[in-house]
Enzyme design. Structure first.
Site, PDB file in Angstrom:
ATOM      1  N   LEU A  48     -85.642  62.407 -17.494  1.00  0.00           N
ATOM      2  CA  LEU A  48     -86.988  61.830 -17.450  1.00  0.00           C
ATOM      3  C   LEU A  48     -87.997  62.791 -18.074  1.00  0.00           C
ATOM      4  CD1 LEU A  48     -86.375  60.597 -13.836  1.00  0.00           C
ATOM      5  CD2 LEU A  48     -86.807  59.088 -15.798  1.00  0.00           C
ATOM      6  N   PRO A  49     -89.194  62.261 -18.433  1.00  0.00           N
ATOM      7  CA  PRO A  49     -90.131  63.116 -19.175  1.00  0.00           C
ATOM      8  C   PRO A  49     -90.595  64.365 -18.419  1.00  0.00           C
ATOM      9  CG  PRO A  49     -90.753  60.795 -19.380  1.00  0.00           C
ATOM     10  CD  PRO A  49     -89.651  60.866 -18.361  1.00  0.00           C
TER      11      PRO A  49
ATOM     12  N   THR B  50     -86.540  68.436 -18.267  1.00  0.00           N
ATOM     13  CA  THR B  50     -87.153  69.768 -18.211  1.00  0.00           C
ATOM     14  C   THR B  50     -88.381  69.682 -17.314  1.00  0.00           C
ATOM     15  OG1 THR B  50     -86.465  70.192 -20.498  1.00  0.00           O
ATOM     16  CG2 THR B  50     -88.113  71.671 -19.558  1.00  0.00           C
TER      17      THR B  50
ATOM     18  N   LYS C 209     -84.457  77.407 -19.355  1.00  0.00           N
ATOM     19  CA  LYS C 209     -84.832  76.394 -20.364  1.00  0.00           C
ATOM     20  C   LYS C 209     -86.263  76.629 -20.866  1.00  0.00           C
ATOM     21  CE  LYS C 209     -85.367  72.502 -22.575  1.00  0.00           C
ATOM     22  NZ  LYS C 209     -84.914  72.347 -23.947  1.00  0.00           N
TER      23      LYS C 209
ATOM     24  N   LYS D 246     -96.026  70.117 -22.585  1.00  0.00           N
ATOM     25  CA  LYS D 246     -95.637  70.183 -21.160  1.00  0.00           C
ATOM     26  C   LYS D 246     -94.825  71.455 -20.904  1.00  0.00           C
ATOM     27  CE  LYS D 246     -91.846  68.545 -20.284  1.00  0.00           C
ATOM     28  NZ  LYS D 246     -90.509  68.061 -20.039  1.00  0.00           N
TER      29      LYS D 246
HETATM   30  P1  NAD Z   1     -88.448  60.115 -23.844  1.00  0.00           P
HETATM   31  O1  NAD Z   1     -89.878  59.938 -23.510  1.00  0.00           O
HETATM   32  O2  NAD Z   1     -87.924  59.698 -25.175  1.00  0.00           O
HETATM   33  O3  NAD Z   1     -87.528  59.405 -22.718  1.00  0.00           O
HETATM   34  C1  NAD Z   1     -87.841  59.331 -21.357  1.00  0.00           C
HETATM   35  C2  NAD Z   1     -87.333  57.999 -20.807  1.00  0.00           C
HETATM   36  O4  NAD Z   1     -87.579  57.959 -19.393  1.00  0.00           O
HETATM   37  C3  NAD Z   1     -88.054  56.786 -21.417  1.00  0.00           C
HETATM   38  O5  NAD Z   1     -87.098  55.867 -21.915  1.00  0.00           O
HETATM   39  C4  NAD Z   1     -88.841  56.203 -20.243  1.00  0.00           C
HETATM   40  O6  NAD Z   1     -88.971  54.798 -20.282  1.00  0.00           O
HETATM   41  C5  NAD Z   1     -87.966  56.637 -19.063  1.00  0.00           C
HETATM   42  N1  NAD Z   1     -88.681  56.645 -17.787  1.00  0.00           N
HETATM   43  C6  NAD Z   1     -89.890  57.184 -17.481  1.00  0.00           C
HETATM   44  N2  NAD Z   1     -90.197  56.959 -16.181  1.00  0.00           N
HETATM   45  C7  NAD Z   1     -89.152  56.270 -15.657  1.00  0.00           C
HETATM   46  C8  NAD Z   1     -88.869  55.747 -14.362  1.00  0.00           C
HETATM   47  N3  NAD Z   1     -89.720  55.890 -13.348  1.00  0.00           N
HETATM   48  N4  NAD Z   1     -87.719  55.070 -14.184  1.00  0.00           N
HETATM   49  C9  NAD Z   1     -86.829  54.916 -15.202  1.00  0.00           C
HETATM   50  N5  NAD Z   1     -87.040  55.382 -16.460  1.00  0.00           N
HETATM   51  C10 NAD Z   1     -88.188  56.069 -16.665  1.00  0.00           C
HETATM   52  O7  NAD Z   1     -88.159  61.680 -23.596  1.00  0.00           O
HETATM   53  P2  NAD Z   1     -86.912  62.544 -24.148  1.00  0.00           P
HETATM   54  O8  NAD Z   1     -87.260  63.151 -25.452  1.00  0.00           O
HETATM   55  O9  NAD Z   1     -85.660  61.774 -23.988  1.00  0.00           O
HETATM   56  O10 NAD Z   1     -86.959  63.768 -23.098  1.00  0.00           O
HETATM   57  C11 NAD Z   1     -86.490  63.645 -21.770  1.00  0.00           C
HETATM   58  C12 NAD Z   1     -86.494  65.020 -21.143  1.00  0.00           C
HETATM   59  O11 NAD Z   1     -85.636  65.887 -21.895  1.00  0.00           O
HETATM   60  C13 NAD Z   1     -87.868  65.710 -21.106  1.00  0.00           C
HETATM   61  O12 NAD Z   1     -88.014  66.416 -19.914  1.00  0.00           O
HETATM   62  C14 NAD Z   1     -87.815  66.640 -22.317  1.00  0.00           C
HETATM   63  O13 NAD Z   1     -88.687  67.748 -22.146  1.00  0.00           O
HETATM   64  C15 NAD Z   1     -86.363  67.034 -22.318  1.00  0.00           C
HETATM   65  N6  NAD Z   1     -85.795  67.427 -23.624  1.00  0.00           N
HETATM   66  C16 NAD Z   1     -86.051  66.684 -24.752  1.00  0.00           C
HETATM   67  C17 NAD Z   1     -85.487  67.082 -25.970  1.00  0.00           C
HETATM   68  C18 NAD Z   1     -85.735  66.308 -27.250  1.00  0.00           C
HETATM   69  O14 NAD Z   1     -85.380  66.830 -28.321  1.00  0.00           O
HETATM   70  N7  NAD Z   1     -86.300  65.118 -27.210  1.00  0.00           N
HETATM   71  C19 NAD Z   1     -84.649  68.202 -26.020  1.00  0.00           C
HETATM   72  C20 NAD Z   1     -84.382  68.882 -24.848  1.00  0.00           C
HETATM   73  C21 NAD Z   1     -84.950  68.499 -23.657  1.00  0.00           C
END
Ligand code: NAD
Length: 297
Positions: free
Chosen positions: A65-66, A97, A172, A247
């Site tokens: 999740l975000p 994260t 991380k 964030k």
């Molecule tokens: P994103 O915004 O693409 O995906 C998050 C998903 O969570 C979305 O599909 C959203 O609809 C869903 N969501 C939000 N609230 C929800 C709820 N209450 N119930 C169900 N679903 C819910 O974000 P992302 O890029 O996939 O990143 C996710 C996490 O991974 C973050 O913490 C980010 O910091 C970390 N991260 C991202 C990357 C990257 O390259 N994108 C790399 C490493 C770590």
């Protein structure tokens, strides 16, 4: 066969859940975004109409999740939280994260119910999530970490146990703090070369073979057209959003304040990424910081 529930099917969670299906796990999914759910059911996942329903009968629950507020709400929301629906033999793995304090608090609250929990944030970006080559950085008890390994191995190739609950998150944010600095520095160097008449492809190759070599140059070049399959060549779509990098820089700043650490490079990077976000780049990939250094911007 293990029954895995995956909640949060965004840029990272979507391809991670797909890799669990590729490894023949049975996967139930939930996301607020219906399109994200549909793309997983199309490749064999079972959809649930709520997070609480999704965890029924699960051996393992993974959340991606975000930010911390989403994690707290998915687990403990009064009406919809999944914590009350988890069996005592369930293992919970949060790959989002978030700050270490929230990770510890979620873990401790779940352990009062007899549920095992580890924090396991990832590194490797969307490319790593798709290829199944992510790095998982785990915090928690040895026995829970060992239970998680077979599942995480289907999505990643490097699994680290950083220490107790919350340690995965600390490791991380240290890594992402460095990533923010090096992506900004790489962008600055490439733009300087371009402004002085050099070809960014040639300049990237020179730095890759020289002392400026780093992950951004190897796998995630911020200059459009240098690499075909990275966000910079796709109008900075589909990667790690600027708002999520901000964030993480906020989490690093909090950790630095808590331990009295000096992090001047991260402070400057945080100002740059905030300025960039305020110019309309919140939802673009973080490598778009490259544009901040463009003379024609
Ligand atoms: P994103 O915004 O693409 O995906 C998050 C998903 O969570 C979305 O599909 C959203 O609809 C869903 N969501 C939000 N609230 C929800 C709820 N209450 N119930 C169900 N679903 C819910 O974000 P992302 O890029 O996939 O990143 C996710 C996490 O991974 C973050 O913490 C980010 O910091 C970390 N991260 C991202 C990357 C990257 O390259 N994108 C790399 C490493 C770590």
């Amino acid at each position: 066969m293990k029954n895995i529930t995956f909640i949060g099917l965004g840029n990272m969670g979507g391809p991670m859940a797909a890799n669990l299906l590729n490894a023949n796990f049975s996967v139930t999914v939930f996301d607020l975004n219906k399109e994200a759910v549909a793309s997983l059911t199309a490749v064999g996942a079972t959809a649930a109409d709520s997070a609480r329903r999704a965890v029924e009968g699960a051996d393992t629950v993974i959340t991606m999740l975000p930010a911390a507020k989403h994690v707290e709400s998915v687990y403990f929301d009064q009406n919809h939280g999944i914590a009350d629906g988890l069996g005592t033999d369930t293992l919970v793995i949060d790959c989002s994260t978030i700050d270490a304090d929230t990770a510890r608090s979620v873990g401790n609250r779940l352990s009062q119910k007899g549920v095992g929990f580890i924090d396991a944030p990832v590194s490797g970006g969307v490319g790593g999530a798709k290829a199944g080559t992510l790095t998982f950085i785990m915090g928690g008890a040895e026995q829970d970490v060992d239970r998680a390994r077979p599942v995480l191995s289907a999505m990643g190739k490097n699994l680290f146990h950083a220490g107790d609950l919350g340690s995965g998150q600390i490791a991380k944010i240290c890594n992402n703090m460095l990533l923010a600095v090096l992506m900004a520095g790489t962008s600055e160097a490439l733009q300087l070369a371009i402004h002085n008449g050099l070809d960014p492809k040639v300049m990237s190759e020179i730095m890759k073979q020289s002392s400026g070599n780093n992950w951004a140059l190897q796998l995630y070049n911020p200059c459009p057209g240098v690499m075909d399959t990275v966000p910079s060549s796709n109008d900075y779509e589909g990667g790690f959003m600027v708002k999520l990098m901000n964030k993480d820089l906020g989490l690093a700043a909090e950790a630095a304040q808590g331990s009295g650490s000096a992090t001047p490079m991260a402070s400057l990077a945080q100002s740059l990424y905030k300025m960039h976000q305020n110019q309309g780049y919140a939802e673009k990939d973080f490598s778009s910081i490259f544009r901040l250094f463009d003379q024609n911007n």
